[in-house]
Design an enzyme around this catalytic site. Structure first.
Site, short mmCIF file in Angstrom:
data_model
loop_
_atom_site.label_atom_id
_atom_site.label_comp_id
_atom_site.label_asym_id
_atom_site.label_seq_id
_atom_site.Cartn_x
_atom_site.Cartn_y
_atom_site.Cartn_z
N GLY A 34 47.32 43.96 30.67
CA GLY A 34 46.61 42.83 31.45
C GLY A 34 46.29 41.31 30.54
CB ILE A 56 41.11 40.28 29.75
CG1 ILE A 56 40.27 39.19 30.48
CG2 ILE A 56 39.98 40.75 28.74
CD1 ILE A 56 39.35 39.37 31.38
N GLY A 57 43.38 42.29 28.53
CA GLY A 57 43.45 43.36 27.45
C GLY A 57 44.56 42.82 26.63
CB SER A 109 38.88 47.29 36.28
OG SER A 109 38.19 47.28 37.47
CE LYS A 112 34.83 44.83 36.46
NZ LYS A 112 35.70 45.50 35.46
CB THR A 153 39.25 35.07 32.30
OG1 THR A 153 38.16 35.99 32.39
CG2 THR A 153 39.70 35.07 30.74
CB SER A 165 41.79 33.15 36.57
OG SER A 165 40.88 34.29 36.90
#
Length: 355
Positions: free
Chosen positions: A26, A28-29, A96, A170, A196, A209
């Site tokens: 992903g 962020i990942g 997630s 979350k 983000t 985003s």
């Protein structure tokens, strides 16, 4: 209780550490994986299908050939998680569901519980959990003068009534992680990221985003809401995860917010730096808050929503220096241009901050 982890810069020990990142492919990942590789860690990334072409960008990262492996894992399959975490010192639980589907709330919660249980079973010492500012700021009773920080929680009943299932998920997942860490004796640090933005890695598609930015930039959104949102650079989010892992005393929540902007401010920044794009039709704001021309607001005639105050001091104390939001937006747009996700119709005006 597990012993403290070696701090950054403790070369040989650090380079021997194997850590696992869930949801490695992903937005962020992927940046967390990149940051960990740059810090010398051996990294195991999980994906539903490691052979999927959407994960190919990970294998092209610097150091990936020597220090990155990908494995199949499913958050609802405890055995696959145990296999992924075997031999790891730490786990970064980034994966997630990114959906407002109410049926995914138990997936996020049960998946987090499985991650924590599997980590403890495999002798993992430390977990860094990716939460969201959606677990902290959605509370209509919070005073507009209050400072949003790590002590704040969203109102679950309000989120449920307004069908904000992502925030519900979350919140409950973070609570589940916190309770499991206490029960299992795991060291836990929680990074609460927000919207983000910033560049995606080579071969990686645009993030949700960044697409939000693109829709406003290209005029695909006819009007923006009279609302504020929090923004942060994706590099800062990745660095926050690694800092929270490496600092022996890092525990609890860390609010990862770089700036809070009204959508008018966001549109104004985009128009300033990319003036040839058809940012949604201008109208003069007469609310007394913003004195520049901005795109039409859905709530014209109502008082402009005020950006709330926030504190990211806990992450600053770990050593994180936040990227100016103008630079983050600039990098996001230029990256989408270069990858053909946006028409490159204008030479951008660079932000005043150093690039």
């Amino acid at each position: 209780m597990a012993s403290p982890l070696p701090k950054a810069g403790n070369g040989e020990q650090q380079q021997q550490q194997l850590v696992c990142v869930t949801g490695a492919g992903g937005f962020i990942g992927s940046w967390v994986v990149k940051e960990l590789l740059l810090h010398g860690y051996r990294v195991r990334g999980t994906a539903r299908d490691p052979a999927d072409s959407k994960n190919a960008h990970l294998l092209a990262l610097e150091g990936a050939a020597e220090k990155l492996s990908l494995c199949r894992a499913d958050l609802l399959d405890p055995e696959s998680l145990r296999a992924a975490f075997r031999g790891c010192h730490g786990v970064f639980h980034v994966a997630s569901p990114l959906s407002n589907d109410p049926e995914l709330v138990p997936v996020a919660v049960d998946g987090t519980r499985n991650v924590m249980d599997a980590a403890a079973c495999e002798g993992v010492r430390r977990v860094v959990f990716t939460s969201s500012y959606g677990a902290a700021h959605m509370n209509p009773r919070r005073s507009p003068d209050a400072v949003l920080d790590e002590t704040c929680w969203s109102d679950y009943d309000f989120c449920r009534r307004t069908e904000n299932w992502y925030c519900c998920a979350k919140m409950m997942a973070e609570i589940t992680a916190t309770e499991a860490a206490a029960r299992l004796g795991l060291q836990l640090a929680v990074v609460l990221s927000c919207l983000t933005v910033g560049p995606t890695l080579p071969q990686q598609g645009p993030s949700s985003s960044n697409q939000h930015v693109a829709r406003l930039l290209t005029g695909a959104k006819r009007a923006y809401p009279n609302a504020v949102a929090a923004y942060v650079n994706v590099r800062d989010v990745a660095r926050a995860h690694v800092l929270a892992y490496e600092c022996p005393g890092a525990r609890g929540r860390y609010l990862c917010v770089g700036a809070v902007l009204h959508r008018a401010q966001l549109a104004g920044m985009l128009r300033e730096h990319f003036p040839q794009y058809p940012v949604t039709a201008n109208c003069s704001s007469s609310c007394g808050v913003f004195l520049f021309f901005v795109p039409r607001c859905k709530d014209d005639g109502r008082p402009m929503a005020r950006p709330y105050r926030f504190s990211n001091q806990r992450l600053r104390e770990l050593g994180l220096e936040f990227t100016p939001v103008e630079k983050s937006l600039y990098e996001a747009v230029v990256c989408m241009q270069e990858k053909g996700h946006l028409p490159g119709i204008a030479k951008a005006k660079q932000p005043r901050s150093n690039l």
